[in-house]
Design a protein around this motif. Structure first.
Motif, PDB file in Angstrom:
ATOM      1  N   GLY A 259       0.812  -1.206   0.000  1.00 58.17           N
ATOM      2  CA  GLY A 259       0.000   0.000   0.000  1.00 58.17           C
ATOM      3  C   GLY A 259       0.846   1.257   0.000  1.00 58.17           C
ATOM      4  O   GLY A 259       1.930   1.316  -0.592  1.00 58.17           O
ATOM      5  N   ASN A 260       0.381   2.273   0.707  1.00 61.73           N
ATOM      6  CA  ASN A 260       1.054   3.564   0.766  1.00 61.73           C
ATOM      7  C   ASN A 260       2.175   3.506   1.800  1.00 61.73           C
ATOM      8  O   ASN A 260       2.045   3.991   2.927  1.00 61.73           O
TER       9      ASN A 260
ATOM     10  N   VAL B 138       2.619  10.509   5.685  1.00 61.88           N
ATOM     11  CA  VAL B 138       3.318  10.408   4.403  1.00 61.88           C
ATOM     12  C   VAL B 138       3.142  11.717   3.663  1.00 61.88           C
ATOM     13  O   VAL B 138       2.018  12.222   3.524  1.00 61.88           O
TER      14      VAL B 138
ATOM     15  N   SER C 130      -0.924   7.225   6.561  1.00 58.35           N
ATOM     16  CA  SER C 130      -0.791   5.894   5.973  1.00 58.35           C
ATOM     17  C   SER C 130      -0.915   4.830   7.067  1.00 58.35           C
ATOM     18  O   SER C 130      -0.273   4.926   8.118  1.00 58.35           O
TER      19      SER C 130
ATOM     20  N   ARG D 290      10.833   2.405   2.695  1.00 59.44           N
ATOM     21  CA  ARG D 290      10.960   1.939   1.321  1.00 59.44           C
ATOM     22  C   ARG D 290      12.257   1.180   1.065  1.00 59.44           C
ATOM     23  O   ARG D 290      12.276   0.190   0.336  1.00 59.44           O
TER      24      ARG D 290
ATOM     25  N   ASN E  92       3.566  13.537   0.118  1.00 59.37           N
ATOM     26  CA  ASN E  92       3.746  13.430  -1.326  1.00 59.37           C
ATOM     27  C   ASN E  92       3.696  14.838  -1.911  1.00 59.37           C
ATOM     28  O   ASN E  92       2.629  15.451  -1.985  1.00 59.37           O
TER      29      ASN E  92
ATOM     30  N   SER F  21      -0.677  13.071   4.115  1.00 56.98           N
ATOM     31  CA  SER F  21      -1.711  12.067   4.331  1.00 56.98           C
ATOM     32  C   SER F  21      -1.280  11.102   5.418  1.00 56.98           C
ATOM     33  O   SER F  21      -0.115  11.050   5.809  1.00 56.98           O
TER      34      SER F  21
ATOM     35  N   ASP G 250      -2.132  -6.430   0.273  1.00 61.91           N
ATOM     36  CA  ASP G 250      -2.407  -5.181   0.975  1.00 61.91           C
ATOM     37  C   ASP G 250      -3.685  -5.363   1.795  1.00 61.91           C
ATOM     38  O   ASP G 250      -4.773  -5.478   1.232  1.00 61.91           O
TER      39      ASP G 250
END
Length: 560
Positions: free
Chosen positions: A61-62, A122, A131, A68, A124, A129, A94
């Motif tokens: 997912g996000n 998160v 997550s 990462r 972007n 947002s 997910d």
């Protein structure tokens, strides 16, 4: 013509190499610390998987930016496992995708195994947002499943990036433990004897899979003697009460029968509640007859109580506001946070182990055929307080001085292996012989393959009891409402070591050293980094193209 054939041959070799790379997908680990290389011990475990095994990655997912790199490492490592054994399959799921009914159903399934999501912010570009991710991998066969937590608990002094890097170091260890437990289908029997054995057995059974795939049964001495042929391990509690002679004899003969034994010992009967009740509490060390056995086996428990600057907090009243007492969590040196020793017997872990009112364990030197190895130690800043110990809370008002904690690291858990002679040699009574005879056992006087672990704290393995009688998991600290994962991990590692020796020790030898990225410095130099990563390869390609054109022009011009 010959030149043309030469170029065609080179082109054919390039195409062949490309096709072989697609089929075999060769990969090389060029990192200095070999972080992407499967250890020899892990290869042995994976090679023994002889049936279908599914590894499901839930970290989908996000995914926040901090995860990462770890996520890429997980992908690479799992692909290496799949290449090592065709029985291992990798899937990705997910938990936040699907219809509302599917998401709710899968969430209930995860909750039944104690799997809970975490929330991270998160960014972007300019958009912020929230997550929700599940940092877990599930390893399962047709009938069993084990969930592996990808994220170790973060210590107070760590950043999230440091905690993630620490978790990356432990991934192979945790994943291989799950793979081996499922492939071997072990359901061994552990006898828990003495002290609060029923409470400990219940807490351990609640954590089956996390703290060894065994069944834990409370037993007395006669039961242990009668079931010794089916017992894989013994946990012996010296917990504010001594062991009856029958239990001592049964444990002694278990050791002589090469059954591993873990000793969990409380030298002091004291708690924060007892100190708060009386304001000041004089703690005296308890004397156990069973300590004579421990001395015979190669260790001595000190009567000095440990104080450590690395410790867990307890709440203290620091003032009044609006008629209400104001409390604050204050570090409490008698609740030391200890670490697995670096002597290499147990897998290294960054998670601290919480102990309470503990004492050092001293090894008896010069015993032939016997080896003592430190397993768990306190921090460098430790103080030994002689007995009797006057315990109160007034000293917490003064900032601790490191100069007062100069006794250095102290061993609080040790392993004793090798030659052992029976504690009951030349001292068997008539009732002792009758108990052994009724169990159909012959007395054994010595062994050369004993394996024991002695820990100077029993509470570290006990589940906490709430005010309503409910049980909290092993490692939960009632005072700061924190779950110290290190307690469960240390206990699992000790049981693993006792039953299987050093089978998984090679997994702890891999040390990953990754320099953390400074985001501010990266932002300042981002243009330069983008040029190196993108612009430089393009520039090199253009220069090579120009060079080829110049060479071709020069070559053909020279012929005319």
């Amino acid at each position: 013509m010959g030149g043309m054939m030469k170029y065609l041959g080179i082109l054919a070799l390039v195409i062949l190499g490309y096709l072989l790379s697609i089929v075999y997908n060769p990969q090389w680990d060029l990192t200095q610390d070999k972080r992407y290389t499967i250890s020899a011990a892990a290869k042995e475990i994976v090679a023994e998987v002889d049936r279908e095994m599914m590894i499901t990655v839930l970290l989908e997912g996000n995914v926040p930016p901090s995860f990462r790199n770890y996520r890429s490492f997980i992908d690479y490592y799992l692909n290496e496992l799949r290449r090592a054994n065709d029985n291992i399959n990798i899937v990705y799921k997910d938990p936040t995708e699907g219809s509302p009914e599917e998401i709710a159903q899968f969430k209930r399934y995860l909750q039944s195994y104690g799997v809970a999501p975490i929330s991270r912010r998160v960014t972007n570009e300019d958009e912020l947002s929230q997550s929700v991710i599940y940092p877990y991998i599930s390893v399962h066969t047709e009938d069993r499943v084990i969930f592996v937590n990808l994220l170790d608990s973060k210590r107070p002094e760590q950043t999230e990036e440091e905690a993630i890097l620490s978790s990356q170091v432990q991934l192979e260890n945790k994943l291989m433990r799950a793979v081996r437990d499922l492939s071997e289908e072990r359901t061994g029997l552990v006898a828990v004897i003495g002290g609060q054995n029923q409470l400990l057995a219940q807490g351990l059974n609640d954590l089956r899979g996390s703290v060894g795939n065994y069944f834990y049964f409370p037993m007395n001495g006669r039961q242990l003697m009668g079931q010794m042929d089916t017992v894989d391990m013994v946990i012996s509690l010296l917990d504010r009460s001594d062991l009856p002679r029958e239990s001592m004899l049964a444990i002694d003969q278990a050791i002589m029968s090469d059954i591993p034994v873990a000793w969990l010992i409380n030298k002091y009967n004291v708690s924060v509640d007892s100190i708060a009740r009386y304001g000041e509490y004089i703690a005296l060390p308890m004397e156990y007859v069973a300590e004579d056995m421990l001395f015979k086996y190669g260790v001595r428990l000190s009567t000095e109580m440990l104080m450590s600057m690395s410790c867990a907090p307890i709440p203290q009243v620091v003032g009044q506001e609006g008629g209400q007492a104001q409390t604050m969590l204050i570090p409490y040196p008698y609740h030391p946070l200890v670490q697995i020793s670096d002597e290499g017997v147990l897998p290294q872990s960054s998670d601290p182990v919480l102990m309470k009112y503990t004492t050092p364990i001293e090894s008896i030197d010069g015993l032939e055929g016997r080896e003592n190895t430190a397993l768990i130690e306190t921090s460098d800043y430790t103080h030994l307080q002689p007995s009797p110990v006057s315990l109160g809370f007034d000293f917490l008002r003064v900032e601790p001085d490191p100069a007062d904690y100069g006794d250095g690291p102290q061993v609080v858990a040790t392993a004793v292996t090798g030659l052992q002679r029976s504690y009951f040699a030349n001292r068997l009574s008539g009732s002792d012989r009758e108990m052994m005879q009724s169990a159909g056992k012959q007395y054994i006087s010595e062994t050369s393959q004993s394996r024991q672990v002695m820990m100077a704290d029993a509470d570290f393995a006990m589940p906490a009891i709430g005010a309503d009688g409910s049980l909290f998991p092993i490692g939960y600290n009632y005072w700061d409402r924190q779950l110290y994962d290190g307690n469960q991990k240390a206990l699992a590692a000790i049981l693993e070591y006792l039953v299987n020796g050093t089978q998984l020790n090679d997994l702890s030898e891999k040390e990953i050293s990754i320099s953390l990225i400074d985001p501010i410095a990266f932002e300042k130099r981002s243009t330069w980094y983008y040029f190196i990563l993108i612009g430089l390869p393009v520039l090199i390609g253009l220069l090579l193209t120009l060079l080829v054109k110049v060479l071709r022009k020069y070559r053909y011009a020279s012929r005319t």
